[in-house]
Every structure is written in structure tokens, then in C-alpha cells.
Enzyme design. Sequence first.
Site, PDB file in Angstrom:
ATOM      1  CB  SER A   3      -0.976  -0.041   1.179  1.00  0.00           C
ATOM      2  OG  SER A   3      -1.956   0.949   1.086  1.00  0.00           O
ATOM      3  CG  ASP A  21      -2.897  -0.606  -2.298  1.00  0.00           C
ATOM      4  OD1 ASP A  21      -2.897   0.578  -1.913  1.00  0.00           O
ATOM      5  OD2 ASP A  21      -3.460  -1.523  -1.675  1.00  0.00           O
TER       6      ASP A  21
END
EC number: 5.4.2.10
Length: 450
Positions: free
Chosen positions: A101, A242
Site C-alpha cells: 500500500s 495500490d
Amino acid sequence: MGKYFGTDGVRGEANVELTPELAFKLGRFGGYVLSQHETERPRVFVARDTRISGEMLEAALIAGLLSVGIEVYKLGVLATPGVSYLVRTEKASAGVMISASHNPALDNGIKFFGSDGFKLADEQELEIEALLDAKEDLLPRPSAEGLGALVDYPEGLRKYERFLVTTGADLDGLKIALDTANGAASVSARNVFLDLNADITVIGENPNGLNINDGIGSTHPEKLQDLVTETASDIGLAFDGDSDRLIAVDENGAIVDGDKIMFIIGKYLSEKGLLAKNTIVTTVMSNLGFHKALDSCGIHKKVTAVGDRYVVEEMRQFGYNLGGEQSGHVIIMDYNTTGDGQLTAVQLTKIMKETGKTLSELASEVTIYPQKLVNIRVDNSMKERAMEVPAIAEVIAQMEGEMAGNGRILVRPSGTEPLLRVMAEAPSNEEVDYYVDTIAAVVRAEIGLD
């Protein structure tokens, strides 16, 4: 949280903590747990972001999945919510995303989605962990026709892009600056907003495996703020590695965070009678100003622990359709089952277009209380037990007493890193500094590693 799974899957430094060996086992055991009740050959979708370690972990994970007879659809680089969307709409057995992420490039992670597009329940994660810790791997080892097959599936990206476009409005005349964080959105955001007829400028669109989230993206929006003012854009949109979160920038270069984005979308849906139970689900990190703005509009709120998985759990259990976090995770359950930065961006720009209002006008109803957050490095074994330390508990109680209800303090462990987060909100920056610095000094003295 379990031994391996945190609040957002398994994470760690790639090739040191999250090794190819562990990725293989996660593929093998995770694939088995998620597909053991399938009557036909299971299909699992696998995607990754742009980290240099992604292909290494992808190969190992896929090998593990294939070894238990699972057919793997390889999506390549794709946003995390794209995996969730495709698993549901293509009726796959499960999905796996390889990403850390918003973390830097040296980290990576592996998270699973069930056939319903939601992240795994705690019980499923514990079942996988039990297999990881078993002394012996007793799972089936099929051969020949029993092995899984690998299918390259680049059309998955196009299907996800088309889905995003169908939820939006014609943005002709709207000037947009995009920051794709040198991450997963770099393969899709440009296409989506061009298809919506926006006039776009893009930065963070040249990933090299090492520059994901590096001084760019939703956690570092400064370059986007400059770009918005330099290009006289109507809005700036910054995604993370992401693309499961969004931070926006208004036409004046000011940050519009997840709280304000949720308010804008929530008020829009509420006025149309489309906000389920007229309620937004948020976390303990949301600003007091956000809560006051909701109160003024008659919108209810439910508050959960930090982490989008807890927001989603509350939404699923009680039937809410909008929730999220100050950090920019926004879940719009009418469209997708997880935080989706690009979907949120499409909805935000649609609201601007439909209302004819600037982003600053839409966000102006939320007056943010000054807030300060300090991260203190602590041993993982201590971050969950910090409140048991008498000196820490005492200083927090003292500061809350001084606030007398006009502000708040939140001390909590990070779900993904060895950090204790100390946050305070108060009417002035001076008060916020005083509260946070006083507490942080005690935390560092008692359990800090720096």
C-alpha cells in the site's frame, strides 16, 4: 491480529521478512483454505503493484497456488480494489494482492480476498496461520492433470477501467491533476479520466520498482499541490501505491483529506436519499470538525477502530453504504467492497460537475480542528501494551483533564508497523503541540526505541 496477518494482510520487508518461501506457503495454504469447498476447479486472481519485489513474490505465490491445483489468473499490475471487483464480477474463488500500500518500496505485503470480494475474516486468517505453523505440510500434492494452470489475464485491467468509467460523469471542461504515486494507478488513472473527457496532467506515472510512494502520492501530496496551482487545475487527485486511498487537492492547493471527501460524498448521497440509514461509518481518527459538520446536516455516524477492515465490517453488519478513514480510504459499497481511490476520485469529480461547485466550496462546510500526530518507534511486543504502563496512562489522563472536553487525545498502536501513534485535536495549534509533545515525551522515556 494474528502471528502473520496484521490489519491488512501479511506485511514485512521483502526478501527479509516477507520471503519467497513464505509467499509460496501463503499461496499454497491460503489457496487451499479459500477453495477447499469448491465443487469445480478453483480460480484465483493475482495482482501486484509496481515494487521491485512484486514479481519475485508473485512467482512464489503463484507456484504455491498451482501446487494445490488452483487455476491462477495473472492480472499483472492492478489496483487492489480492481482485484476485489474482478473476483466478484468474474465469480472467482478468491483474489490475492501483492502490495504494501502506502509503505516504501523495501516493504511488500500479501492480502487475500474471498469470493465475495471482501478481505478475509479473522477465522480464515487463523486457519491459514495454523497451517503455516504446522510441523508438516500434509496438504494434497496433485500431479499432472491435478496441477493448476496459469492464465495471463491482461483484460482484467480493461474491465476494471470500464467499470470505473461507468460510475462517473462527463468531465468535459474539468481540469484535473493526477498523482499516481509511481504505483498501481499509473496503469489506469490516465485512461479512466481521459475516457471521462477530463483535461488531465499526470505525475508519478513512471514506476521503476523503487520509486513507489517516494516523496509522492497520497502520503506526500506536496508536489501535487504545486502542480494544481501551476496548471490552474480544478482539482488534484493523489493515490497511494495500490490505489486503495485518495487524498484530493482543491483549486487553491489546499488538502482535502478523507474526512472532507466522505462528507462531500455523504452529503450528496443524503440529499438524494441514497445514503443508507443516513449514516457514515468512520474511525476514531476522524476529526472533530468532521463530526460537527455531519451533525449540522443531520447525518448520523458510526465510529470504529482504525483500519478499513473494521469500517467494512460495520458497514456489512448493519447495511451502511458509505464509510472510510481520514487517511483517504473511502468505501462506497454500492460499487465496490473495499477502499477504492480511483472510484472515489470519479465520484468526487462527478459531484463537482453535477453541482457546479468548486472543491473548496464543497469542502468548506467542514472546519478542521488542528490535529497533530506523532509516530514513536517502539518494540512490537510493547505497542499493544502501552496503556498498561502507569506513567503513560497517567499523563494521558492529565492531558484529557486539562482539555475539559474541548478536544480529544488518541494513543494507539499501528496495525502494520512497530509504532505507537500519539494524536491530539484542540482549538489551537499551540494547545495541540502541548498535548502531543507532553505525552510523546513520556512514551519515549518509558518504551521508545529512538
